[in-house]
Design an enzyme around this catalytic site. Structure first.
Site, PDB file in Angstrom:
ATOM      1  N   SER A  91     -13.313  -4.699 -16.116  1.00  0.00           N
ATOM      2  CA  SER A  91     -12.726  -6.030 -16.334  1.00  0.00           C
ATOM      3  C   SER A  91     -11.213  -6.072 -16.174  1.00  0.00           C
ATOM      4  O   SER A  91     -10.635  -7.156 -16.042  1.00  0.00           O
ATOM      5  CB  SER A  91     -13.091  -6.548 -17.726  1.00  0.00           C
ATOM      6  OG  SER A  91     -14.442  -6.919 -17.760  1.00  0.00           O
TER       7      SER A  91
ATOM      8  N   LYS B  34      -9.996  -7.974 -13.313  1.00  0.00           N
ATOM      9  CA  LYS B  34      -9.906  -9.443 -13.332  1.00  0.00           C
ATOM     10  C   LYS B  34      -8.458  -9.917 -13.283  1.00  0.00           C
ATOM     11  O   LYS B  34      -8.156 -10.973 -12.726  1.00  0.00           O
ATOM     12  CB  LYS B  34     -10.595  -9.990 -14.595  1.00  0.00           C
ATOM     13  CG  LYS B  34     -12.104  -9.798 -14.590  1.00  0.00           C
ATOM     14  CD  LYS B  34     -12.711 -10.056 -15.973  1.00  0.00           C
ATOM     15  CE  LYS B  34     -14.231  -9.942 -15.928  1.00  0.00           C
ATOM     16  NZ  LYS B  34     -14.838  -9.934 -17.279  1.00  0.00           N
TER      17      LYS B  34
ATOM     18  N   TYR C  71     -16.727  -8.696  -6.368  1.00  0.00           N
ATOM     19  CA  TYR C  71     -16.479  -8.544  -7.797  1.00  0.00           C
ATOM     20  C   TYR C  71     -16.844  -7.143  -8.289  1.00  0.00           C
ATOM     21  O   TYR C  71     -16.078  -6.506  -9.023  1.00  0.00           O
ATOM     22  CB  TYR C  71     -17.267  -9.614  -8.577  1.00  0.00           C
ATOM     23  CG  TYR C  71     -17.155  -9.429 -10.061  1.00  0.00           C
ATOM     24  CD1 TYR C  71     -15.917  -9.575 -10.699  1.00  0.00           C
ATOM     25  CD2 TYR C  71     -18.249  -9.065 -10.831  1.00  0.00           C
ATOM     26  CE1 TYR C  71     -15.796  -9.380 -12.063  1.00  0.00           C
ATOM     27  CE2 TYR C  71     -18.132  -8.877 -12.197  1.00  0.00           C
ATOM     28  CZ  TYR C  71     -16.912  -9.030 -12.805  1.00  0.00           C
ATOM     29  OH  TYR C  71     -16.785  -8.820 -14.163  1.00  0.00           O
TER      30      TYR C  71
ATOM     31  N   TYR D 292     -11.663  -9.647 -24.516  1.00  0.00           N
ATOM     32  CA  TYR D 292     -13.002 -10.195 -24.777  1.00  0.00           C
ATOM     33  C   TYR D 292     -12.935 -11.157 -25.964  1.00  0.00           C
ATOM     34  O   TYR D 292     -11.897 -11.771 -26.197  1.00  0.00           O
ATOM     35  CB  TYR D 292     -14.006  -9.058 -25.012  1.00  0.00           C
ATOM     36  CG  TYR D 292     -14.157  -8.159 -23.804  1.00  0.00           C
ATOM     37  CD1 TYR D 292     -14.612  -8.652 -22.592  1.00  0.00           C
ATOM     38  CD2 TYR D 292     -13.818  -6.814 -23.871  1.00  0.00           C
ATOM     39  CE1 TYR D 292     -14.750  -7.832 -21.477  1.00  0.00           C
ATOM     40  CE2 TYR D 292     -13.961  -5.977 -22.764  1.00  0.00           C
ATOM     41  CZ  TYR D 292     -14.427  -6.506 -21.575  1.00  0.00           C
ATOM     42  OH  TYR D 292     -14.569  -5.694 -20.486  1.00  0.00           O
TER      43      TYR D 292
ATOM     44  N   VAL E 170     -14.847  -2.346 -19.950  1.00  0.00           N
ATOM     45  CA  VAL E 170     -15.882  -1.600 -20.680  1.00  0.00           C
ATOM     46  C   VAL E 170     -15.894  -0.118 -20.362  1.00  0.00           C
ATOM     47  O   VAL E 170     -16.578   0.660 -21.027  1.00  0.00           O
ATOM     48  CB  VAL E 170     -17.298  -2.169 -20.429  1.00  0.00           C
ATOM     49  CG1 VAL E 170     -17.459  -3.530 -21.075  1.00  0.00           C
ATOM     50  CG2 VAL E 170     -17.619  -2.206 -18.955  1.00  0.00           C
TER      51      VAL E 170
END
Lengths: 330, 330, 330, 330
Positions: free
Chosen positions: B77, B80, B204, B256, B274
């Protein structure tokens, strides 16, 4: 150190040609027509939608003001910040955080869905109504009256005069607080509300009806900017940990469900209310060439609000100033 | 100015008795057992849960490292953030924000509920999967391969070497990306996905599989800290507006659905993955007596993650350092 | 017994002056303009919105028809009923009900929210898309082709001719089935889908594209009315328990999220599809003075659908007949 | 006709060897331990969890009873049926249905989510609390007392004696009705509640506290079975349209969020309450060889309830009888 601040502030303000602030207020006031005064509380609807005022206070005591900074308005949701501080002072941070989380939600301020969707129904943060009503019930004092007094005492210790409660606004909201009662009864059932529902609502709605003006909330913002220390009275009003926690909450959750956009494009901790107030602040930062490098408190009043509940012209004005003076904390 | 920074950093680091960092890493490593490696991606599960490493880079070039800072891991992540930057560079901020909002949600990163509840289904922010898949589809380049290359080029321009994609991790995620496919098909139906679903997922999941170590992400963090300017290469890599926007997103949505708690108790922009990485940063601030007053980038690796998906020991270590060195932006 | 039925039916139909059915069809056809043909599937949009036809078949073999009963249309959601029956025949009721519940939801047929809100994500019933895709994966047969064949075989055993699949409709839906893919991938992740997603979708979309006319579905309705027994062929096609379960599902969930209103104001088990078909049935009941006291199957076709997805004129016609002939099961 | 019914009923009951009912009650009573009495209302918790009783009344006047059919209990949610009927009698069906829909939800009876999710917040049906509180506010009469009286008058007209309100149960619920107050205030805000919140709750909670026994509710069920006509008193108590609508609601929404399963495996209109009562009914049907072909009313009492809120042993007993005597309406 305060001497140094005062000198810095004076120099910068001379350089700023402060009349630009008046120009900006005049310019953004003209956008007020795109918003409208909150209609669900009669007393708020009577405000003049074209009022727009601002007050900025630096740690050296410099105060710059423009427009309708002197007009009284009720705190409404801005009170959530002060109530959260008072609860932390009275009960300790950990006690408070067992009853309310500090996570932003993306939901409208009066949403009830999350209380049922997420067991056991702990409110996500103190800036939405569910969390604020919970926090109101945690204020120090045995009775609703005592709890409200504890709040007023904190405000008095910062702004130097005891605030009054606008009884007409309180009564108006008390009669029509159906959604807030729904939230409060839901919280009562799940066990997050420590007092009776009607007591919690009395506290919450009275704190919403506390009268201030833009200068008052600028001063509160200034104290938060300085981690709870009152630079003019040389006194620690709020413990640093509480002040820091509060500022993070203002940044992540303070501007209703436009908080993310406000953080992105203004970039300072702020809390708004549907009466049109915005209490904002700038922590000290190392951009030496800009106004208020040692931080400041900002109070804004502009009662015509946008779709999210934030002062329409107020947000525009604040964004403009933040860009011009590079106020962002990021 | 860089000379001044280097001198300041050197003096502070001498004062800091930097061996404290080693002590802290050793101490917090022992808490790794309370987390566990992400199980749903086989390649991640094979990581050593007791790895813990950190790298901090100051604008003067000072690099301090401890523990397993050199261990390779995949961005997951954290990608991102870089993808969002690349999309803004390629398409412009306003184009990107028409397709993804910047509001935190309080929901799990892979939640789909909000896409149906809020018409027309625009993802709330680029840090949840729905938003990140949308952003991946906006990357500059005609093909998935080109789009990934545009991402790698940005990373190379910052860390000085071209990153590789861990093909095993990509394949492993590609096979099991059922939830991400559900999100992507939903976005396709509502019109927010500009490319084909399988292409968007390829982009992605490949960006998630980019390999880095703690030093690499510390360097990216440093550039963000300095508003996109590379202080060591004296080059503006990312426009200031994009960097500011990115930092606000990291603060409000980066950790998160523990982002609010992280903002409250650590208080710096950060993005976790993660795989156990955390890319954090400290913008310059005016607390002169603390380490890194001119800001820094921080990279952490600790693959045992907590219930939210954040490195368990990593968050503890970062919180400790932030308190000791007063890193909070508030 | 069949002799008695035939005599009863003949007597009633004489009394009914059956030309009233033609009148009613003509009357309600004029309301078709208030609905419109489903737009998201090109092949459906080409239907004539003013088509309206009905076929009613009694257990004694009486068939009354009016209007466009002979026009071919694709089953769409009506196939969910037959697929559920076939899955129960092939796997047993308890096996099927471990994977799909039988509770109505009040949600749109393509809603995904409930899969995330209610752990572990078991679809609430086989009449919404999530449940229907799950059931399609449970059809007897190893390959998608075999599974579809098992469905066609049941239809053939009832209507006496093997149905065909409208390849153009299937292709059209296959290309645009983004939402159904989102549902299917979600179900794959939660483990409720036994086959590959693309296989499940092929089965599901092919069953939706099976061509029938109003008479065909009237015959299927008749067999359900008689607990699975084919009164004309004297053969038990569907076990009684499966037929009963199916009829209860049609009543509680068969008419999209207008099922409750349909039960209230028409009061018979029915299943509609967005192509404008309604398969309904009347179980035997003891109101001796009314037409079809021994029950009947009803097929309706009227492609202009209402906001819920049900044939607009078809529902009006059916409600009128149910009132005139007192068909309600309540 | 009544003569014929009486003869039929007598013959069947002789054939039935009615002692089987006692056997069944004894058998299913032993499963009561798998449920438990509702704990949130003290007065309910004091019930004997092993009580189990049934009463069945045929249109010819036949009454068969077994077990604890004579034990008094409070109507609780069963009152929602009678209240809906009374509101329809007093205001007309269309007036009532403008304020409450008739769609099943799949949600728990006390859920509040849907009121916010579906604008403008009309309750989905009168069998969930939100809908029932709305309906209570629509009862004929100016005051809460009058409204309750209108309800008691209907019950008296059916069972032949005026029911009493259990004041202890009412007081107990009144004190703890936090969730119901949340629902009622939410409905007040959205404008669906016509009276004051506290009045609506008084009406609703008093109707819940009306005392009955299994025979009383069997009689009410019988009148519904016969479309509102009292076969023993030869009087139309409830208009046919209201009775039909009510029966459809019982079938689709009557057994909490197990309504779908109950329709599937028992197949008759029924309404349960958390006190352990079930009011069920069988409309006339043409299965001539079974008991009660002309329909019947059924009352059950068994206070140990299951996870959904339905009498655990009561549902098992009813399912067994429905299978043995083929009572299903499908």
């Amino acid at each position: 150190m305060v001497q140094r601040m005062i000198q810095e502030e004076k120099r910068q303000l001379r350089d700023l040609q402060m009349d630009c602030l008046d120009e900006w207020v005049t310019h953004y006031r003209s956008f007020s027509g795109e918003g409208q005064c909150a209609a669900y509380i009669p007393a708020l609807e009577k405000a003049n939608p074209f009022d727009l005022g601002i007050c900025i206070i630096g740690p050296g005591g410099t105060v710059i003001k423009s427009g309708d900074w002197h007009v009284s308005f009720t705190l409404q949701s801005i009170s959530k910040v002060i109530s959260f501080i008072a609860a932390c002072l009275g009960r300790g941070i950990s006690y408070v955080l067992e009853r309310v989380d500090v996570e932003p939600t993306g939901d409208p301020f009066n949403s009830i869905i999350r209380l049922e969707m997420h067991k056991p129904g702990k409110p996500f943060n103190p800036m939405i109504n569910a969390g604020a009503i919970t926090v109101a019930s945690l204020l120090p004092g045995e009775s609703p009256q005592n709890k409200i007094e504890s709040l007023c005492t904190i405000i008095e210790s910062i702004v130097g005069k005891r605030p009054t409660i606008n009884e007409a606004v309180f009564q108006s909201e008390w009669q029509t607080a159906h959604r807030n009662r729904a939230l409060a009864y839901y919280l009562k059932e799940t066990g997050f509300l420590e007092v009776e529902v009607e007591e919690a609502l009395e506290i919450y709605l009275k704190q919403c009806a506390i009268e201030v003006n833009a200068e008052d909330i600028a001063m509160i913002g200034l104290i938060l900017a300085h981690d709870g220390y009152h630079p003019l009275r040389n006194e620690q009003i709020i413990p640093k940990e509480v002040a820091r926690l509060t500022k993070s909450l203002m940044l992540t959750c303070g501007m209703y469900n436009a908080s993310g956009k406000f953080a992105a494009f203004v970039g300072i901790p702020a809390k708004s209310g549907v009466s049109g107030g915005i209490m904002a602040l700038v922590p000290p930062r190392s951009r030496q060439e800009v106004p208020f490098p040692n931080g400041c408190g900002i109070g804004i009043y502009g009662p015509a609000i946008d779709e999210y509940g934030n002062s329409h012209a107020g947000v525009m004005l604040l964004r403009h100033i933040a860009e011009k003076w590079d106020l962002s904390i990021f």
